[in-house]
Scaffold this active site. Structure first.
Site, PDB file in Angstrom:
ATOM      1  N   GLY A  38     -10.959  11.697  -3.292  1.00 13.28           N
ATOM      2  CA  GLY A  38     -12.409  11.838  -3.479  1.00 13.28           C
ATOM      3  C   GLY A  38     -12.834  13.296  -3.566  1.00 13.28           C
ATOM      4  N   GLY A  39     -11.907  14.151  -3.969  1.00 13.99           N
ATOM      5  CA  GLY A  39     -12.188  15.592  -3.998  1.00 13.99           C
ATOM      6  C   GLY A  39     -13.098  16.034  -5.132  1.00 13.99           C
ATOM      7  N   ALA A  40     -13.471  15.103  -6.029  1.00 10.28           N
ATOM      8  CA  ALA A  40     -14.433  15.474  -7.077  1.00 10.28           C
ATOM      9  C   ALA A  40     -15.850  15.036  -6.708  1.00 10.28           C
TER      10      ALA A  40
ATOM     11  N   THR B 276     -18.001   7.891   9.214  1.00  8.88           N
ATOM     12  CA  THR B 276     -19.459   8.080   9.226  1.00  8.88           C
ATOM     13  C   THR B 276     -20.068   7.652  10.555  1.00  8.88           C
ATOM     14  N   ASP B 277     -21.201   8.290  10.887  1.00  3.93           N
ATOM     15  CA  ASP B 277     -21.935   7.876  12.096  1.00  3.93           C
ATOM     16  C   ASP B 277     -22.584   6.507  11.916  1.00  3.93           C
ATOM     17  N   GLU B 278     -22.605   5.997  10.670  1.00  3.97           N
ATOM     18  CA  GLU B 278     -23.241   4.688  10.442  1.00  3.97           C
ATOM     19  C   GLU B 278     -22.469   3.544  11.088  1.00  3.97           C
TER      20      GLU B 278
ATOM     21  N   LYS C 150     -16.809   0.954   6.008  1.00  2.00           N
ATOM     22  CA  LYS C 150     -16.310   2.201   6.616  1.00  2.00           C
ATOM     23  C   LYS C 150     -15.757   1.921   8.013  1.00  2.00           C
TER      24      LYS C 150
ATOM     25  N   LYS D  66     -10.888   9.006  -8.785  1.00  5.20           N
ATOM     26  CA  LYS D  66     -11.034   8.062  -9.900  1.00  5.20           C
ATOM     27  C   LYS D  66     -12.115   8.513 -10.893  1.00  5.20           C
ATOM     28  N   LEU D  67     -12.957   9.452 -10.446  1.00  7.46           N
ATOM     29  CA  LEU D  67     -14.137   9.859 -11.222  1.00  7.46           C
ATOM     30  C   LEU D  67     -15.022   8.654 -11.522  1.00  7.46           C
TER      31      LEU D  67
ATOM     32  N   ARG E  26     -32.704  10.760  11.092  1.00  9.82           N
ATOM     33  CA  ARG E  26     -31.363  11.128  10.649  1.00  9.82           C
ATOM     34  C   ARG E  26     -31.043  12.542  11.149  1.00  9.82           C
TER      35      ARG E  26
ATOM     36  N   TYR F 159     -21.999  -1.062   3.267  1.00 10.17           N
ATOM     37  CA  TYR F 159     -21.298   0.233   3.268  1.00 10.17           C
ATOM     38  C   TYR F 159     -20.740   0.533   4.651  1.00 10.17           C
TER      39      TYR F 159
ATOM     40  N   ALA G 243     -20.206  -1.365   7.159  1.00 11.88           N
ATOM     41  CA  ALA G 243     -19.199  -2.339   7.617  1.00 11.88           C
ATOM     42  C   ALA G 243     -17.830  -2.025   7.014  1.00 11.88           C
TER      43      ALA G 243
ATOM     44  N   THR H  71     -12.663  -0.526  -2.578  1.00 12.31           N
ATOM     45  CA  THR H  71     -12.322   0.912  -2.454  1.00 12.31           C
ATOM     46  C   THR H  71     -12.219   1.338  -0.995  1.00 12.31           C
TER      47      THR H  71
HETATM   48  P1  NAD Z   1     -19.466  10.769  -3.110  1.00 15.63           P
HETATM   49  O1  NAD Z   1     -19.937   9.424  -3.528  1.00 15.63           O
HETATM   50  O2  NAD Z   1     -20.217  11.979  -3.541  1.00 15.63           O
HETATM   51  O3  NAD Z   1     -17.946  10.982  -3.565  1.00 15.63           O
HETATM   52  C1  NAD Z   1     -17.005   9.958  -3.481  1.00 15.63           C
HETATM   53  C2  NAD Z   1     -15.825  10.361  -4.353  1.00 15.63           C
HETATM   54  O4  NAD Z   1     -14.819   9.335  -4.251  1.00 15.63           O
HETATM   55  C3  NAD Z   1     -16.179  10.487  -5.838  1.00 15.63           C
HETATM   56  O5  NAD Z   1     -15.614  11.654  -6.380  1.00 15.63           O
HETATM   57  C4  NAD Z   1     -15.556   9.240  -6.462  1.00 15.63           C
HETATM   58  O6  NAD Z   1     -15.166   9.415  -7.817  1.00 15.63           O
HETATM   59  C5  NAD Z   1     -14.361   9.035  -5.558  1.00 15.63           C
HETATM   60  N1  NAD Z   1     -13.896   7.637  -5.565  1.00 15.63           N
HETATM   61  C6  NAD Z   1     -14.646   6.517  -5.404  1.00 15.63           C
HETATM   62  N2  NAD Z   1     -13.855   5.429  -5.513  1.00 15.63           N
HETATM   63  C7  NAD Z   1     -12.600   5.871  -5.714  1.00 15.63           C
HETATM   64  C8  NAD Z   1     -11.343   5.224  -5.887  1.00 15.63           C
HETATM   65  N3  NAD Z   1     -11.245   3.883  -5.870  1.00 15.63           N
HETATM   66  N4  NAD Z   1     -10.234   5.981  -6.072  1.00 15.63           N
HETATM   67  C9  NAD Z   1     -10.335   7.343  -6.101  1.00 15.63           C
HETATM   68  N5  NAD Z   1     -11.497   8.004  -5.960  1.00 15.63           N
HETATM   69  C10 NAD Z   1     -12.615   7.277  -5.760  1.00 15.63           C
HETATM   70  O7  NAD Z   1     -19.373  10.702  -1.528  1.00 15.63           O
HETATM   71  P2  NAD Z   1     -19.612  11.814  -0.411  1.00 15.63           P
HETATM   72  O8  NAD Z   1     -21.039  11.783  -0.024  1.00 15.63           O
HETATM   73  O9  NAD Z   1     -18.972  13.053  -0.832  1.00 15.63           O
HETATM   74  O10 NAD Z   1     -18.790  11.152   0.798  1.00 15.63           O
HETATM   75  C11 NAD Z   1     -17.408  11.421   0.926  1.00 15.63           C
HETATM   76  C12 NAD Z   1     -16.878  10.706   2.156  1.00 15.63           C
HETATM   77  O11 NAD Z   1     -17.612  11.150   3.300  1.00 15.63           O
HETATM   78  C13 NAD Z   1     -17.058   9.196   2.111  1.00 15.63           C
HETATM   79  O12 NAD Z   1     -15.923   8.605   2.690  1.00 15.63           O
HETATM   80  C14 NAD Z   1     -18.286   8.939   2.972  1.00 15.63           C
HETATM   81  O13 NAD Z   1     -18.219   7.671   3.570  1.00 15.63           O
HETATM   82  C15 NAD Z   1     -18.153  10.035   3.987  1.00 15.63           C
HETATM   83  N6  NAD Z   1     -19.404  10.510   4.590  1.00 15.63           N
HETATM   84  C16 NAD Z   1     -20.437  10.912   3.792  1.00 15.63           C
HETATM   85  C17 NAD Z   1     -21.589  11.431   4.385  1.00 15.63           C
HETATM   86  C18 NAD Z   1     -22.764  11.875   3.551  1.00 15.63           C
HETATM   87  O14 NAD Z   1     -23.835  12.126   4.101  1.00 15.63           O
HETATM   88  N7  NAD Z   1     -22.635  12.008   2.246  1.00 15.63           N
HETATM   89  C19 NAD Z   1     -21.683  11.511   5.775  1.00 15.63           C
HETATM   90  C20 NAD Z   1     -20.600  11.071   6.551  1.00 15.63           C
HETATM   91  C21 NAD Z   1     -19.468  10.595   5.936  1.00 15.63           C
HETATM   92  O1  DAU Z   2     -25.170   9.002   8.187  1.00 12.67           O
HETATM   93  C1  DAU Z   2     -24.107   9.270   7.323  1.00 12.67           C
HETATM   94  C2  DAU Z   2     -24.356   8.582   6.003  1.00 12.67           C
HETATM   95  O2  DAU Z   2     -25.438   9.290   5.393  1.00 12.67           O
HETATM   96  C3  DAU Z   2     -23.146   8.569   5.089  1.00 12.67           C
HETATM   97  O3  DAU Z   2     -22.123   7.808   5.697  1.00 12.67           O
HETATM   98  C4  DAU Z   2     -23.513   7.972   3.715  1.00 12.67           C
HETATM   99  O4  DAU Z   2     -22.412   8.080   2.834  1.00 12.67           O
HETATM  100  C5  DAU Z   2     -24.675   8.753   3.150  1.00 12.67           C
HETATM  101  O5  DAU Z   2     -25.107   8.162   1.945  1.00 12.67           O
HETATM  102  C6  DAU Z   2     -25.835   8.789   4.137  1.00 12.67           C
HETATM  103  O6  DAU Z   2     -26.389   7.462   4.316  1.00 12.67           O
HETATM  104  P1  DAU Z   2     -27.968   7.231   4.396  1.00 12.67           P
HETATM  105  O7  DAU Z   2     -28.284   5.863   3.986  1.00 12.67           O
HETATM  106  O8  DAU Z   2     -28.510   7.696   5.707  1.00 12.67           O
HETATM  107  O9  DAU Z   2     -28.433   8.316   3.298  1.00 12.67           O
HETATM  108  P2  DAU Z   2     -29.531   8.291   2.144  1.00 12.67           P
HETATM  109  O10 DAU Z   2     -29.545   9.671   1.611  1.00 12.67           O
HETATM  110  O11 DAU Z   2     -29.349   7.164   1.210  1.00 12.67           O
HETATM  111  O12 DAU Z   2     -30.856   8.034   2.980  1.00 12.67           O
HETATM  112  C7  DAU Z   2     -31.264   8.910   4.012  1.00 12.67           C
HETATM  113  C8  DAU Z   2     -32.498   8.304   4.646  1.00 12.67           C
HETATM  114  O13 DAU Z   2     -33.578   8.337   3.699  1.00 12.67           O
HETATM  115  C9  DAU Z   2     -32.319   6.853   5.041  1.00 12.67           C
HETATM  116  O14 DAU Z   2     -33.062   6.605   6.236  1.00 12.67           O
HETATM  117  C10 DAU Z   2     -32.950   6.086   3.875  1.00 12.67           C
HETATM  118  C11 DAU Z   2     -34.051   7.012   3.407  1.00 12.67           C
HETATM  119  N1  DAU Z   2     -34.345   6.976   1.959  1.00 12.67           N
HETATM  120  C12 DAU Z   2     -33.292   7.011   1.083  1.00 12.67           C
HETATM  121  C13 DAU Z   2     -33.535   6.996  -0.270  1.00 12.67           C
HETATM  122  C14 DAU Z   2     -32.376   7.014  -1.243  1.00 12.67           C
HETATM  123  C15 DAU Z   2     -35.647   6.957   1.518  1.00 12.67           C
HETATM  124  O15 DAU Z   2     -36.594   6.958   2.340  1.00 12.67           O
HETATM  125  N2  DAU Z   2     -35.878   6.935   0.167  1.00 12.67           N
HETATM  126  C16 DAU Z   2     -34.884   6.949  -0.750  1.00 12.67           C
HETATM  127  O16 DAU Z   2     -35.166   6.929  -1.967  1.00 12.67           O
END
Ligand code: NAD
Ligand code: DAU
Length: 341
Positions: free
Chosen positions: A8-10, A127-129, A156, A35-36, A216, A152, A154, A102
Site C-alpha cells: 500500500g506504499g502508493a 486503526t483506533d476504530e 481491520k 495494486k493501484l 476524532r 471497515y 470489523a 483485501t
Molecule cells: P489509502 O486508501 O490512501 O491507501 C491504501 C493503499 O492500498 C492504496 O495505495 C491502494 O492502491 C492499496 N491497496 C488497496 N488494496 C490493495 C490490494 N488488494 N493489494 C495491494 N494494494 C492495495 O489508505 P491510507 O489512509 O493510506 O491507510 C493506509 C493504512 O493505514 C490502512 O491499512 C488503514 O487502515 C490504516 N490507517 C489509516 C488511517 C487514516 O486516517 N488514513 C488511520 C489509521 C490507520
Molecule cells: O480513526 C482512524 C481512521 O480514520 C482510519 O482507520 C480510516 O482509514 C480513516 O478513513 C479514518 O476514518 P474516519 O471514518 O474517522 O475518517 P473520515 O475522514 O471518513 O471521517 C472523519 C470524520 O468526519 C468522521 O466522524 C466522519 C466525518 N465526516 C466524514 C466525511 C467523509 C463528515 O462529517 N463528512 C464527510 O463528508
C-alpha cells in the site's frame, strides 16, 4: 541495512512513510507492493524511481499469493510494513465485500508468505476504530476490548486478530500500531479533512455528518510515520501500540479551522444526513508508545495549517482526481444529502 516490503506504499500514509524513510533511513531498501486501486497513485511516489538501487515498485495485489511470495522470498525482504487496505468507512458501508477480501484475506496471504520466508518483522498498520465508540472521558488503552462497528473497522479488527494469531501460533515476530485519523499531503479527497479542504478552496459546501460533534484525534501523517518507525526499531515483538496526539477535536471544529485557514466563510458548513453507525468518539491512551520516546511534533492547528497549504499549492494533484471517477462517488454520496441540507 534493512530490506522492507511496504504494502500500500502508493496510498496516502504508505507513500508518506516511504518518503519519510528516505530521509530518516536512506540506506534501507524499500519495495512497494501496491495494486493501484482508485486510492493508490503512482504519482505519490514520483521522484523515487531515480534511486533504483534502493527503491522498487511492484504493481500487484496482496491477495495474489504468487506475487506476494515473489516479493519476500530469497531475501527480497526481511521486514514487511503492511499498509495496503480498503480504507474508507463510507465505501465499506456501500461496498463491503472488497474490504473483507483485501483487508482480511490479503493480510493472511502476507502472513503466510512472511512465515514461509522467515521474515524478521511483520508490522501491521492498524486503526483506533477497532475499539469502536469510546464514552467520555474514557480512553482506549491497548488492552481495551475490540468493538468495531463499521464493515471497515470489523475487517481491520479481524486482520489484526490474524496477525496476533500468527505471532502466538507460529512465532512470527509481529508488531501492530493502531493509528488515529491521519491528515496531510496526498490523502485521497474522499476523507473528511482532504474533502473539506479541497471543497473550501473551491468555495463549495463542507458536508458535516449529523451535528458534527463527533470527536476524532486528527494527527499529521509525519507523526504517524515516526510512530511506525519507532515501533519497528524499539517496539516489543507481539505488542500493539496506540498512535495519536491525545487531542480531541469535534468534526465541526476541524471544518471551521479549515475555513479560517483559507479565509472562507463559516456559512460553507452544511449539516447533512449522518453516516450509518457513526462512531461518536475515539480517544486513545498513547502512554505505551510515548514510553518508546515518541511524541507528536504537530499541534492540531499546525497540522491543519500545513495540510491546507499543501492542497492549496498542489491543485495539480487533486483536481484531476476530483473531476475524474471520484465525481460519481461524490454525486452518489452527497447530492441528495446536500440538497436536503
Ligand atoms: P489509502 O486508501 O490512501 O491507501 C491504501 C493503499 O492500498 C492504496 O495505495 C491502494 O492502491 C492499496 N491497496 C488497496 N488494496 C490493495 C490490494 N488488494 N493489494 C495491494 N494494494 C492495495 O489508505 P491510507 O489512509 O493510506 O491507510 C493506509 C493504512 O493505514 C490502512 O491499512 C488503514 O487502515 C490504516 N490507517 C489509516 C488511517 C487514516 O486516517 N488514513 C488511520 C489509521 C490507520
Ligand atoms: O480513526 C482512524 C481512521 O480514520 C482510519 O482507520 C480510516 O482509514 C480513516 O478513513 C479514518 O476514518 P474516519 O471514518 O474517522 O475518517 P473520515 O475522514 O471518513 O471521517 C472523519 C470524520 O468526519 C468522521 O466522524 C466522519 C466525518 N465526516 C466524514 C466525511 C467523509 C463528515 O462529517 N463528512 C464527510 O463528508
Amino acid at each position: 541495512m534493512k530490506r522492507l516490503l511496504v504494502t500500500g506504499g502508493a496510498g496516502f500514509i504508505g507513500s508518506n512513510f516511504v518518503r519519510y524513510l528516505r530521509e530518516q533511513r536512506p540506506l534501507w531498501h524499500v519495495t512497494v507492493l501496491d495494486k493501484l486501486t482508485y486510492a493508490g497513485r503512482e504519482e505519490n511516489l514520483a521522484g523515487l524511481e531515480s534511486s533504483k538501487e534502493s527503491f522498487e515498485f511492484v504493481r500487484g495485489d496482496i491477495c495474489d499469493e504468487r506475487v506476494v511470495a515473489g516479493c519476500v522470498r530469497d531475501g527480497g525482504a526481511d521486514t514487511i510494513v503492511h499498509f495496503a487496505a480498503e480504507s474508507h468507512v463510507d465505501q465499506s458501508i456501500v461496498n463491503p465485500y472488497v474490504f473483507t477480501e483485501t483487508n482480511v484475506r490479503g493480510t493472511q496471504v502476507l502472513l503466510e508468505a512472511a512465515r514461509a520466508a522467515g521474515i524478521e518483522r511483520f508490522h501491521y498498520v492498524g486503526t483506533d476504530e477497532v475499539y469502536g465508540h469510546v464514552a467520555s472521558p474514557g480512553r482506549s488503552s491497548e488492552d481495551h476490548a475490540f468493538a468495531p462497528r463499521s464493515p471497515y473497522a470489523a475487517t481491520k479488527a479481524a486482520a489484526e486478530h490474524l496477525v496476533h494469531a500468527y505471532g502466538a501460533t507460529y512465532g512470527l515476530p509481529v508488531t501492530v500500531t493502531r493509528g488515529s485519523n491521519t491528515i496531510g499531503p496526498h490523502q485521497f479527497p474522499e476523507k473528511a479533512a482532504s474533502l473539506f479542504i479541497t471543497n473550501a478552496i473551491d468555495g463549495e459546501p463542507l458536508p458535516i455528518y449529523g451535528d458534527g460533534l463527533q470527536v476524532r484525534d486528527y494527527m499529521h501523517v509525519d507523526d504517524h510515520c515516526a510512530a511506525i518507525l519507532a515501533v519497528l526499531e524499539r517496539g516489543v515483538v507481539g505488542e500493539a501500540y496506540n498512535v495519536g496526539t491525545g487531542v480531541e477535536t469535534a468534526n465541526i471544529e476541524m471544518a471551521r479551522t479549515v475555513l479560517e485557514a483559507l479565509g472562507r466563510p463559516a456559512s460553507l458548513v452544511r449539516h447533512v444526513t449522518d453516516r450509518a453507525g457513526h462512531d461518536r468518539r475515539y480517544a486513545l491512551d498513547t502512554s505505551k508508545l510515548r514510553s518508546l520516546g515518541w511524541k507528536p511534533q504537530f499541534a492540531f492547528d499546525a497540522a491543519i495549517a500545513v495540510t491546507v497549504r499543501w492542497y492549496a499549492e498542489h491543485e495539480e494533484w487533486w483536481r484531476p482526481i476530483k473531476s475524474g471517477a471520484f465525481r460519481a462517488w461524490y454525486e452518489q454520496q452527497y447530492r441528495e444529502r446536500l440538497a436536503g441540507s
